[in-house]
Design an enzyme around this catalytic site. Structure first.
Site, PDB file in Angstrom:
ATOM      1  N   TYR A  11      26.109  34.318  -1.770  1.00  0.00           N
ATOM      2  CA  TYR A  11      26.449  32.895  -1.740  1.00  0.00           C
ATOM      3  C   TYR A  11      27.892  32.747  -1.275  1.00  0.00           C
ATOM      4  O   TYR A  11      28.811  33.293  -1.901  1.00  0.00           O
ATOM      5  CB  TYR A  11      26.292  32.264  -3.136  1.00  0.00           C
TER       6      TYR A  11
ATOM      7  N   GLU B  10      -6.609 -12.885  16.992  1.00  0.00           N
ATOM      8  CA  GLU B  10      -6.567 -12.024  15.801  1.00  0.00           C
ATOM      9  C   GLU B  10      -7.995 -11.633  15.419  1.00  0.00           C
ATOM     10  O   GLU B  10      -8.938 -12.415  15.600  1.00  0.00           O
ATOM     11  CB  GLU B  10      -5.863 -12.757  14.653  1.00  0.00           C
TER      12      GLU B  10
ATOM     13  N   ARG C  53       0.806  -1.232   0.000  1.00  0.00           N
ATOM     14  CA  ARG C  53       0.000   0.000   0.000  1.00  0.00           C
ATOM     15  C   ARG C  53       0.839   1.282   0.000  1.00  0.00           C
ATOM     16  O   ARG C  53       0.303   2.373  -0.153  1.00  0.00           O
ATOM     17  CB  ARG C  53      -0.957  -0.012   1.198  1.00  0.00           C
TER      18      ARG C  53
ATOM     19  N   ASP D 105       7.988  -1.325  10.874  1.00  0.00           N
ATOM     20  CA  ASP D 105       7.154  -0.245  10.331  1.00  0.00           C
ATOM     21  C   ASP D 105       6.394   0.489  11.427  1.00  0.00           C
ATOM     22  O   ASP D 105       5.375   1.106  11.188  1.00  0.00           O
ATOM     23  CB  ASP D 105       6.167  -0.810   9.295  1.00  0.00           C
TER      24      ASP D 105
ATOM     25  N   ASN E 146      32.917  29.378  -6.719  1.00  0.00           N
ATOM     26  CA  ASN E 146      33.725  28.248  -6.244  1.00  0.00           C
ATOM     27  C   ASN E 146      33.831  27.125  -7.262  1.00  0.00           C
ATOM     28  O   ASN E 146      34.595  26.197  -7.069  1.00  0.00           O
ATOM     29  CB  ASN E 146      33.144  27.696  -4.938  1.00  0.00           C
ATOM     30  N   TYR E 147      33.071  27.198  -8.326  1.00  0.00           N
ATOM     31  CA  TYR E 147      32.949  26.049  -9.234  1.00  0.00           C
ATOM     32  C   TYR E 147      33.236  26.512 -10.649  1.00  0.00           C
ATOM     33  O   TYR E 147      32.644  27.485 -11.136  1.00  0.00           O
ATOM     34  CB  TYR E 147      31.516  25.520  -9.117  1.00  0.00           C
TER      35      TYR E 147
ATOM     36  N   GLY F  41       4.007 -15.406   7.851  1.00  0.00           N
ATOM     37  CA  GLY F  41       3.397 -14.867   9.066  1.00  0.00           C
ATOM     38  C   GLY F  41       4.432 -14.417  10.089  1.00  0.00           C
ATOM     39  O   GLY F  41       5.620 -14.722   9.977  1.00  0.00           O
TER      40      GLY F  41
ATOM     41  N   ARG G 221      23.696  25.094   4.211  1.00  0.00           N
ATOM     42  CA  ARG G 221      23.835  23.761   3.617  1.00  0.00           C
ATOM     43  C   ARG G 221      24.961  22.989   4.312  1.00  0.00           C
ATOM     44  O   ARG G 221      25.685  23.537   5.138  1.00  0.00           O
ATOM     45  CB  ARG G 221      24.084  23.922   2.115  1.00  0.00           C
TER      46      ARG G 221
ATOM     47  N   LYS H 229       9.241  -0.629   2.329  1.00  0.00           N
ATOM     48  CA  LYS H 229       8.497   0.210   3.286  1.00  0.00           C
ATOM     49  C   LYS H 229       9.354   0.701   4.444  1.00  0.00           C
ATOM     50  O   LYS H 229       9.325   1.888   4.784  1.00  0.00           O
ATOM     51  CB  LYS H 229       7.287  -0.563   3.815  1.00  0.00           C
TER      52      LYS H 229
HETATM   53  C1  UD1 Z   1       0.001  -7.979  13.711  1.00  0.00           C
HETATM   54  C2  UD1 Z   1      -0.460  -8.836  14.897  1.00  0.00           C
HETATM   55  C3  UD1 Z   1      -1.698  -8.186  15.535  1.00  0.00           C
HETATM   56  C4  UD1 Z   1      -1.372  -6.770  15.956  1.00  0.00           C
HETATM   57  C5  UD1 Z   1      -0.838  -5.967  14.784  1.00  0.00           C
HETATM   58  C6  UD1 Z   1      -0.335  -4.641  15.254  1.00  0.00           C
HETATM   59  C7  UD1 Z   1       0.117 -11.138  14.366  1.00  0.00           C
HETATM   60  C8  UD1 Z   1      -0.387 -12.429  13.876  1.00  0.00           C
HETATM   61  N1  UD1 Z   1      -0.789 -10.159  14.428  1.00  0.00           N
HETATM   62  O1  UD1 Z   1      -1.030  -8.036  12.744  1.00  0.00           O
HETATM   63  O2  UD1 Z   1      -2.101  -8.923  16.675  1.00  0.00           O
HETATM   64  O3  UD1 Z   1      -2.527  -6.146  16.499  1.00  0.00           O
HETATM   65  O4  UD1 Z   1       0.264  -6.644  14.145  1.00  0.00           O
HETATM   66  O5  UD1 Z   1       0.010  -3.834  14.181  1.00  0.00           O
HETATM   67  O6  UD1 Z   1       1.267 -11.020  14.713  1.00  0.00           O
HETATM   68  N2  UD1 Z   1       6.107  -9.619   8.854  1.00  0.00           N
HETATM   69  C9  UD1 Z   1       7.192 -10.344   8.426  1.00  0.00           C
HETATM   70  N3  UD1 Z   1       6.995 -11.560   7.877  1.00  0.00           N
HETATM   71  C10 UD1 Z   1       5.752 -12.121   7.743  1.00  0.00           C
HETATM   72  C11 UD1 Z   1       4.645 -11.351   8.173  1.00  0.00           C
HETATM   73  C12 UD1 Z   1       4.849 -10.130   8.740  1.00  0.00           C
HETATM   74  O7  UD1 Z   1       8.327  -9.886   8.541  1.00  0.00           O
HETATM   75  O8  UD1 Z   1       5.661 -13.226   7.238  1.00  0.00           O
HETATM   76  C13 UD1 Z   1       6.324  -8.296   9.436  1.00  0.00           C
HETATM   77  C14 UD1 Z   1       5.691  -7.190   8.587  1.00  0.00           C
HETATM   78  O9  UD1 Z   1       6.627  -6.683   7.666  1.00  0.00           O
HETATM   79  C15 UD1 Z   1       5.325  -6.165   9.645  1.00  0.00           C
HETATM   80  C16 UD1 Z   1       5.025  -7.002  10.890  1.00  0.00           C
HETATM   81  O10 UD1 Z   1       5.663  -8.238  10.684  1.00  0.00           O
HETATM   82  O11 UD1 Z   1       6.385  -5.306   9.948  1.00  0.00           O
HETATM   83  C17 UD1 Z   1       3.542  -7.187  11.167  1.00  0.00           C
HETATM   84  O12 UD1 Z   1       2.942  -7.872  10.108  1.00  0.00           O
HETATM   85  P1  UD1 Z   1       1.489  -7.518   9.601  1.00  0.00           P
HETATM   86  O13 UD1 Z   1       1.173  -8.377   8.460  1.00  0.00           O
HETATM   87  O14 UD1 Z   1       1.341  -6.052   9.438  1.00  0.00           O
HETATM   88  O15 UD1 Z   1       0.610  -8.010  10.850  1.00  0.00           O
HETATM   89  P2  UD1 Z   1      -0.844  -7.532  11.204  1.00  0.00           P
HETATM   90  O16 UD1 Z   1      -1.816  -8.314  10.411  1.00  0.00           O
HETATM   91  O17 UD1 Z   1      -0.948  -6.069  11.180  1.00  0.00           O
HETATM   92 MG    MG Z   2       0.154  -4.504  10.249  1.00  0.00          MG
END
Ligand code: UD1
Ligand code: MG
Length: 453
Positions: A352, A158, A17, A107, A372-373, A82, A319, A24
């Protein structure tokens, strides 16, 4: 029990997104990548090891991470199955690690270091698994923290899996956790992907821990801290929240700001006590302003230092490499780059100064340019203490103007001027008596002939 801590930062997500070629976590808030902010938050637990889980554009994220913290270990997660699976990728790097592991998201740039300290205190207080929670104004898609009758944490559900009753809970999961390493990886081995998203949820470890008789606790923080960035709109919200916090910190440290909402700070801006920052000033990275300095309205500063008593602006641009000495003055529409201004030196208007040194008390007249340049190379200009550069002069570098020397207004100076000498390159002035009056008559005659036709 080991008192060491490790940090595991999850940064594998694609960030669809954001609509960006840049991963990101490398998008910036206050001039520092979100990854950099997450590492700064991580300072709160004083980690002796840092593992970053990368995935999307893995090498690029790993390179950026190593620049920020050379000792980090980067592990790749591919495919991304996940948050639980992501943390498992860190297991080999932490297999001999007996201390507490903090899991943070790359993030989520606003978590305060103090919040991790509070989580660590809760861990030392006895609970095995610590989860950072917050009361959400709109709980929406966040995981819900379900408490037991004693106020301990029973499980995390979740949103996709939650019942109507569970969805009504507004205590939500931030994603930040603290768990002893061996316990964390032992529990993760038992997590399955038998759920709505078909993912390995990190959050499932809480229920599993409880089933083994371990204690789980919630530490709470403000919702603002947990703001996660998924889009450019979120990024601007994170920037706004970061700026609001930094402005308050600056004012609390003794900086006067009449209109703080119009001042933009950088992640590393340092401003001393009793400095004043007028409205609409922008600080890029790498600025130090000493106490008692004055930054006037509409100035832009980056990579520079300003000593006490100096006055910058209004409408000045400093600068990288600008080093403005005590009590020096850089006025309106003056640009300074890689140049040192000595104590009390002045360039008050339309100038400048680049690749230069300006001695103590020197005065640079309006419209002066250091050339200067030459189109290929950069050259230096040295202006001595107490020198006086007349208005609209071009100082063609490399060139030296000695101490106490003067340059006549309108000169193009390409040779050194000795101390206390005058350098001047103007053509002599020629005044012609009545010339203007006669010329005007002639011009009026021409005009009259043209209008007759
Ligand atoms: C997650 C939590 C949720 C919480 C929310 C807060 C889980 C299952 N859920 O949900 O309870 O309320 O964050 O924002 O943990 N990432 C990886 N690899 C993966 C998946 C995710 O590195 O395979 C990283 C993403 O880049 C991100 C973070 O983990 O930085 C969270 O992943 P995201 O998919 O945003 O989880 P949510 O569904 O928001
Ligand atoms: Mg998230």
């Amino acid at each position: 029990m080991s008192t060491e801590t490790a940090l595991c930062l999850l940064a594998a997500g694609k960030g669809t997104r954001m609509r960006s070629d840049l991963p990101k976590v490398l998008h910036e808030v206050a001039g520092l990548s979100m990854l950099g902010h997450a590492l700064k938050s991580g300072d709160g637990c004083a980690p002796s090891r840092i593992v970053i889980v990368t995935g999307h554009q893995s090498e690029r994220v790993a390179d950026a991470a190593r620049k920020l913290a050379p000792s980090v270990t980067c592990v790749e997660q591919s495919p991304q199955l996940g948050t639980g699976h992501a943390v498992q990728m860190a297991a080999p790097a932490l297999k001999d690690f007996a201390g507490d592991v903090f899991v943070l998201f790359g993030d989520t740039p606003l978590i305060r270091a103090e919040t991790l300290e509070a989580m660590l205190a809760a861990r030392r207080g006895g609970a095995d698994v610590i989860v950072l929670g917050f009361e959400a104004a709109v709980p929406g898609g966040y995981g819900r923290l379900i408490l037991d009758d004693d106020g301990g944490l029973d499980r995390i559900v979740e949103a996709k899996e939650a019942s109507a009753e569970e969805l009504a809970v507004d205590l939500c999961n931030s994603g930040v956790m603290c768990v002893p390493g061996p316990v964390l990886f032992d529990l993760l081995d038992k997590v399955t992907n038998d759920n709505a998203k078909g993912e390995y949820y990190l959050t499932d470890i809480v229920g599993l821990a409880r089933a083994e008789g371990l204690a789980c606790a919630v530490v709470r923080c403000d919702e603002e801290e947990t703001l996660g960035v998924n889009s450019r709109v979120d990024l601007s919200a994170a920037e706004a929240a970061w700026q609001a916090r930094a402005r308050i910190a600056a004012m609390e440290a003794g900086v006067t700001m009449a209109a703080p909402d119009t001042v933009f700070l950088s992640h590393d801006t340092v401003i001393g006590q009793d400095a004043t920052v007028e409205p609409h000033v922008v600080f890029g990275p790498g600025v130090t302003v000493e106490g008692g300095a004055m930054i006037r309205a509409f100035s832009h500063l980056e990579g520079c230092t300003v000593a006490s008593g100096a006055v910058i602006g209004p409408y000045a641009r400093l600068r990288p490499g600008a080093d403005i000495g005590e009590g020096a003055k850089i006025g309106n529409f003056v640009e300074v780059k890689a140049a040192r201004f000595g104590k009390g030196a002045k360039a008050n208007h339309l100038t400048y100064v680049g690749d230069a040194t300006v001695g103590e008390g020197a005065n640079i007249g309006a419209g002066t340019i250091t050339c200067n340049y030459d189109g290929v190379l950069k050259h230096r200009t040295e202006i001595g203490a107490g020198a006086f550069i007349g208005s609209n002069s071009a100082l063609i570098a490399p060139v030296k103007i000695g101490d106490g020397a003067m340059v006549g207004a309108g000169s193009a100076i390409s040779q050194d001027v000795e101390a206390d000498a005058l350098g001047i390159t103007r053509a002599p002035q020629d005044n012609r008596e009545s010339f203007a009056a006669k010329l005007r008559i002639k011009l009026l005659e021409i005009k009259a002939r043209q209008t007759k036709k």
